[in-house]
Design a protein around this motif. Structure first.
Motif, PDB file in Angstrom:
ATOM      1  N   UNK A   1       0.817  -1.202   0.000  1.00  0.00           N
ATOM      2  CA  UNK A   1       0.000   0.000   0.000  1.00  0.00           C
ATOM      3  C   UNK A   1       0.862   1.267   0.000  1.00  0.00           C
TER       4      UNK A   1
ATOM      5  N   UNK B   1       2.669   1.634  -3.332  1.00  0.00           N
ATOM      6  CA  UNK B   1       1.746   2.078  -4.372  1.00  0.00           C
ATOM      7  C   UNK B   1       1.565   3.597  -4.305  1.00  0.00           C
TER       8      UNK B   1
ATOM      9  N   UNK C   1      -7.356  -8.121  -0.970  1.00  0.00           N
ATOM     10  CA  UNK C   1      -8.694  -7.751  -0.498  1.00  0.00           C
ATOM     11  C   UNK C   1      -9.730  -8.796  -0.899  1.00  0.00           C
TER      12      UNK C   1
ATOM     13  N   UNK D   1     -12.002 -11.055   1.665  1.00  0.00           N
ATOM     14  CA  UNK D   1     -13.407 -10.707   1.407  1.00  0.00           C
ATOM     15  C   UNK D   1     -13.693  -9.229   1.642  1.00  0.00           C
ATOM     16  N   UNK D   2     -12.738  -8.403   1.284  1.00  0.00           N
ATOM     17  CA  UNK D   2     -12.988  -6.980   1.449  1.00  0.00           C
ATOM     18  C   UNK D   2     -13.028  -6.266   0.105  1.00  0.00           C
ATOM     19  N   UNK D   3     -13.267  -7.032  -0.930  1.00  0.00           N
ATOM     20  CA  UNK D   3     -13.399  -6.419  -2.246  1.00  0.00           C
ATOM     21  C   UNK D   3     -14.712  -6.904  -2.861  1.00  0.00           C
ATOM     22  N   UNK D   4     -15.820  -6.368  -2.364  1.00  0.00           N
ATOM     23  CA  UNK D   4     -17.093  -6.813  -2.912  1.00  0.00           C
ATOM     24  C   UNK D   4     -17.336  -6.196  -4.298  1.00  0.00           C
ATOM     25  N   UNK D   5     -18.158  -6.859  -5.080  1.00  0.00           N
ATOM     26  CA  UNK D   5     -18.514  -6.319  -6.390  1.00  0.00           C
ATOM     27  C   UNK D   5     -19.581  -5.254  -6.187  1.00  0.00           C
ATOM     28  N   UNK D   6     -19.331  -4.092  -6.766  1.00  0.00           N
ATOM     29  CA  UNK D   6     -20.287  -3.005  -6.645  1.00  0.00           C
ATOM     30  C   UNK D   6     -21.029  -2.845  -7.969  1.00  0.00           C
ATOM     31  N   UNK D   7     -22.064  -3.637  -8.137  1.00  0.00           N
ATOM     32  CA  UNK D   7     -22.770  -3.659  -9.425  1.00  0.00           C
ATOM     33  C   UNK D   7     -23.620  -2.405  -9.595  1.00  0.00           C
ATOM     34  N   UNK D   8     -23.562  -1.839 -10.790  1.00  0.00           N
ATOM     35  CA  UNK D   8     -24.515  -0.806 -11.165  1.00  0.00           C
ATOM     36  C   UNK D   8     -24.531  -0.749 -12.684  1.00  0.00           C
TER      37      UNK D   8
ATOM     38  N   UNK E   1     -24.551  -4.041 -16.695  1.00  0.00           N
ATOM     39  CA  UNK E   1     -24.409  -4.058 -15.239  1.00  0.00           C
ATOM     40  C   UNK E   1     -23.053  -4.648 -14.855  1.00  0.00           C
TER      41      UNK E   1
ATOM     42  N   UNK F   1     -24.589 -13.871 -12.499  1.00  0.00           N
ATOM     43  CA  UNK F   1     -26.008 -13.571 -12.584  1.00  0.00           C
ATOM     44  C   UNK F   1     -26.719 -14.897 -12.801  1.00  0.00           C
TER      45      UNK F   1
ATOM     46  N   UNK G   1     -21.759 -11.505 -17.612  1.00  0.00           N
ATOM     47  CA  UNK G   1     -23.187 -11.798 -17.734  1.00  0.00           C
ATOM     48  C   UNK G   1     -24.055 -10.557 -17.476  1.00  0.00           C
TER      49      UNK G   1
END
Lengths: 230, 543
Positions: A21, A24, A74, A78-85, A122, A205, A230
């Motif tokens: 980190x 970077x 991450x 499990x700290x990188x969830x998919x943020x779908x939109x 999406x 999906x 998908x």
């Protein structure tokens, strides 16, 4: 848990992630200054162009690799969830092309884009954006003089593909599309490919999952990277 | 490079502590044709500029050197409503620290760009943002004018013709419906979105609808699922917190806020909410550290206030009565924060008095009797000059300071007077209860009675584990309640007599006995019971 000395053992991946980190952030500053230097020093000859190109390419490669490392860390914690939109695909592609414009310019690579301005889908724009960015940075190195980036709907999936006119992907990379381990070969770690596959798989999906396909039969005669969502 | 027209009418502010970067960005904006550009080199200058001008566009770096950061600037502009809804605030940053971005997003920047930025990236983003601003301008104007119905009508018009801004309009429309109490319409909208894709914002929206319709349990379940799937979904935590409020479940509320604060540790308002909730639950270690973080985050924040500072001191002072070691670690920090109050704020005389009294308790906790006495005296002198009646908080601060300075009798007298005076003020009594052996307010009496009843029920059914849990909860809420402590000891002993002794339990048992011993004498009506339990413990320890 404790070892013989009674001290808690070091969680190496945590230590590594923290230091990645920091690195970077430093590289980001470096890239930033480099950008300013190039901006204030107009390119005068071919040699200078190549040097700037190398500096920029190598620095952004380090940056990309570090970001990937962090993202994979991450993902695992499990700290990188998919943020779908819903997003317009062309926005994401244009942004990545703009981000790497200088890189293509210094390497004299011509980029062509083929994407319907109304194509919406999406997905997680940050994650997909960084996959596209990685592929572009990689292609800038291996292509000869042309890149083609395109997006279309295909059998109910979004397909983003990036074609080049280089020598194509090495056979080892083409062979193992299902492997979920990081492969370390002569050509490098292929961390980028691993990252792309993870990101693709995180998009699901119903029963369908995203995937990555590599081929060497692109319209430009070189490698073809395709991301299906998908 | 071709770009949209209209840049020439814009006014912009560029904020960065690096001269070279300001120049670069200004040059870019000039290239786009922006008419008027101002610059600022730090957070204070940025705020000043924004208070005296209405900028259409603010480009602000996150890191502005010592002092306020870009996030603080945005936070304050939003809080003071100094940014028009039609203004664009773009946050730039070279770092991509997750907690930093999460906290910044609470204040809804219009865009977040990571450095290095290039002319092309900036222009593309601005083109798109300006386009969106223009498209949604009339809706935002209607919202700003307070005409929700008009805003709803405009949103629906836009959604009828699907396009680029359908999603943004749907999000706005859902919130507007909810504000307007149009639950049916909101539900239909969210369901329509969810039919296409399971998007988190629509799932949270639907849960909010359920909550507003009174179906609190289902809403809690849905929100829990969202958070499990996407632990970074802050709106879901906020809705969950509201949900716990509805259910009057302060324990669960604290758990939710702790989770939210762990995910987004730099959000001052959530941290403060957590601190207050934990203090209400008398969970002092959590309250003290959350107040400490609140104070730290407040250094450059418009949400900083004197109460947070005094409350941090209060939490640490109270912690000394429960967990010495933890309190000692925090006490130096607490004293520093308290000492800083006169410089940082303009305390009223009463707040000045409170500060001295809390300070006295922290010194006493550290074992510094001299300093504790000096602060107590300073506090009392301040209070004497104030017109009666003093607030309940101040008198409680006073009572606690007296008590830890070895003036138990004076403290008791003060408390007795306080209870007498507030006989008919349940809210005041609830605050006083913490310091009493037995609560005086109806609500707290009920709570103790209920917890005790449940605990005793389990004890009689020989379900010791559950019984212990109930008595522990009661003990945490009423740390001076002798009956609760005795019940706890009895349940612990019962468990060990049935299942054999266990070190942890034994330790808890003797600590509880020791605590009772320090507060009870042979005239107490429960002394006989206490002596019997102490005897059983001694026997068990010998085994």
């Amino acid at each position: 848990m404790s070892d013989k000395t009674g001290r808690r053992p070091i969680d190496f991946s945590f230590v590594l992630a923290s230091s990645v980190h920091d690195m970077k952030n430093s590289v980001s500053m470096l890239l930033n200054s480099l950008e300013e230097v190039i901006h204030s020093t107009p390119i005068e000859n071919e040699q200078q162009r190549r040097r700037f190109g190398t500096l920029q390419y190598e620095a952004s490669r380090i940056n990309t690799e570090l970001i990937q490392l962090l993202s994979i860390y991450r993902m695992q914690t499990r700290r990188l969830p998919v943020n779908l939109d819903q997003h317009y695909v062309i926005d994401v592609l244009e942004e990545q092309l703009a981000r790497n414009h200088m890189l293509f310019e210094t390497r004299s690579v011509g980029v062509e884009m083929d994407c319907d301005t109304d194509l919406a889908w999406f997905f997680d724009a940050d994650l997909v954006g960084s996959v596209v960015h990685n592929v572009l940075v990689n292609c800038a190195r291996y292509t000869r003089k042309a890149l083609q980036i395109s997006a279309r709907q295909q059998a109910g999936m979004l397909c983003i593909s990036i074609a080049d006119d280089g020598r194509g992907y090495p056979p080892a990379m083409l062979r193992e599309p299902d492997s979920d381990t990081v492969y370390a070969g002569e050509e490098g770690t292929h961390l980028g490919l691993f990252f792309a596959r993870e990101v693709a798989a995180m998009h699901c999906e119903d029963q369908r999952r995203g995937r990555v396909e590599l081929a060497n039969d692109s319209a430009l005669g070189g490698g073809l990277f395709s991301l299906y969502l998908p | 490079m071709a770009h949209r027209s209209g840049y020439s009418e814009l006014t912009a502010l560029v904020v960065d502590n690096f001269d070279s970067f300001r120049t670069t960005v200004c040059k870019m904006l000039k290239e786009f044709g922006v008419g008027a550009i101002d610059t600022a080199g730090n957070g204070n200058q940025a705020l000043k500029a924004c208070y005296s001008n209405d900028y259409d566009l603010v480009l602000c770096d996150y890191n502005l050197g010592p002092g306020r950061s870009g996030q603080h600037v945005l936070e304050e502009l939003r809080f003071r409503k100094a940014l028009k809804r039609s203004s664009l605030f773009v946050l730039l940053s070279a770092e991509t620290d997750k907690s930093m971005i999460m906290a910044a997003f609470d204040n809804e920047p219009d865009a977040y760009l990571s450095k290095p930025i290039t002319t092309r990236v900036l222009q593309q983003r601005l083109d798109r943002l300006l386009q969106q601003r223009d498209e949604l301008l009339r809706i935002h104007e209607a919202i700003a004018a307070g005409s929700t119905e008009r805003a709803i009508a405009l949103c629906r018009q836009k959604i009828e013709k699907p396009g680029r801004y359908t999603g943004a309009c749907q999000k706005l429309l859902g919130t507007l419906y909810l504000q307007h109490g149009a639950h049916g319409a909101a539900e239909a909208l969210y369901r329509q979105v969810l039919q296409v894709r399971q998007l988190d914002w629509a799932r949270v929206g639907l849960a909010r609808v359920r909550q507003a319709q009174g179906d609190v349990a289902v809403a809690a379940q849905w929100l829990g699922e969202i958070v499990r799937g996407n632990p970074l979904c802050m709106p879901a935590y906020d809705a969950l917190a509201e949900n716990c409020q509805c259910r009057r479940d302060p324990q669960q509320l604290q758990a939710v806020l702790q989770q939210a604060a762990a995910v987004s540790p730099r959000s001052i308002l959530r941290q403060k909410y957590l601190a207050e909730t934990a203090a209400g639950n008398n969970d002092l270690p959590v309250a003290a550290s959350a107040y400490r973080r609140t104070v730290r985050l407040g250094q450059y924040s418009c949400h900083d206030c004197i109460e947070n500072h005094i409350n941090f001191g209060r939490a640490v002072a109270a912690l000394f009565r429960e967990e010495r070691r933890a309190a000692e670690d925090l006490s130096r920090d607490a004293l520093r924060v308290l000492a800083d109050i006169p410089r940082r704020f303009e305390p009223t005389a009463e707040q000045g008095g409170q500060t001295h009294l809390v300070e006295s308790q922290v010194y006493a906790g550290q074992g510094n009797r001299l300093r504790a006495g000096v602060s107590l005296q300073a506090g009392e002198e301040t209070l004497q000059q104030l017109p009666a009646p003093l607030s309940v908080e101040t008198q409680l601060d006073h009572a606690m300071a007296l008590s830890v300075n070895g003036k138990r009798r004076e403290a008791d007298k003060l408390l007795t007077g306080l209870i007498e005076h507030h006989r008919n003020d349940q809210q005041a009594l609830e605050k006083i209860d913490r310091l009493l052996e037995e609560p005086q307010s109806d609500a707290n009496r009920r709570t103790v009675a209920e917890l005790n009843r449940s605990g005793i029920g389990h004890y009689n059914d020989r379900q010791f584990k559950q019984a212990i849990e109930y008595f522990m909860r009661a003990k945490r809420l009423f740390p001076n309640h002798i009956g609760v402590h005795l019940n706890l000891v009895q349940a612990l002993l019962g468990e060990m007599q049935e299942y054999g002794r266990e070190e942890e339990r034994l330790k808890l048992c003797s600590a509880t006995i020791a605590k009772i011993e320090s507060r009870i004498d042979h005239t107490h009506r429960q002394y006989g019971r206490f002596a019997k339990l102490r005897h059983s413990l001694v026997q068990l320890e010998r085994e």
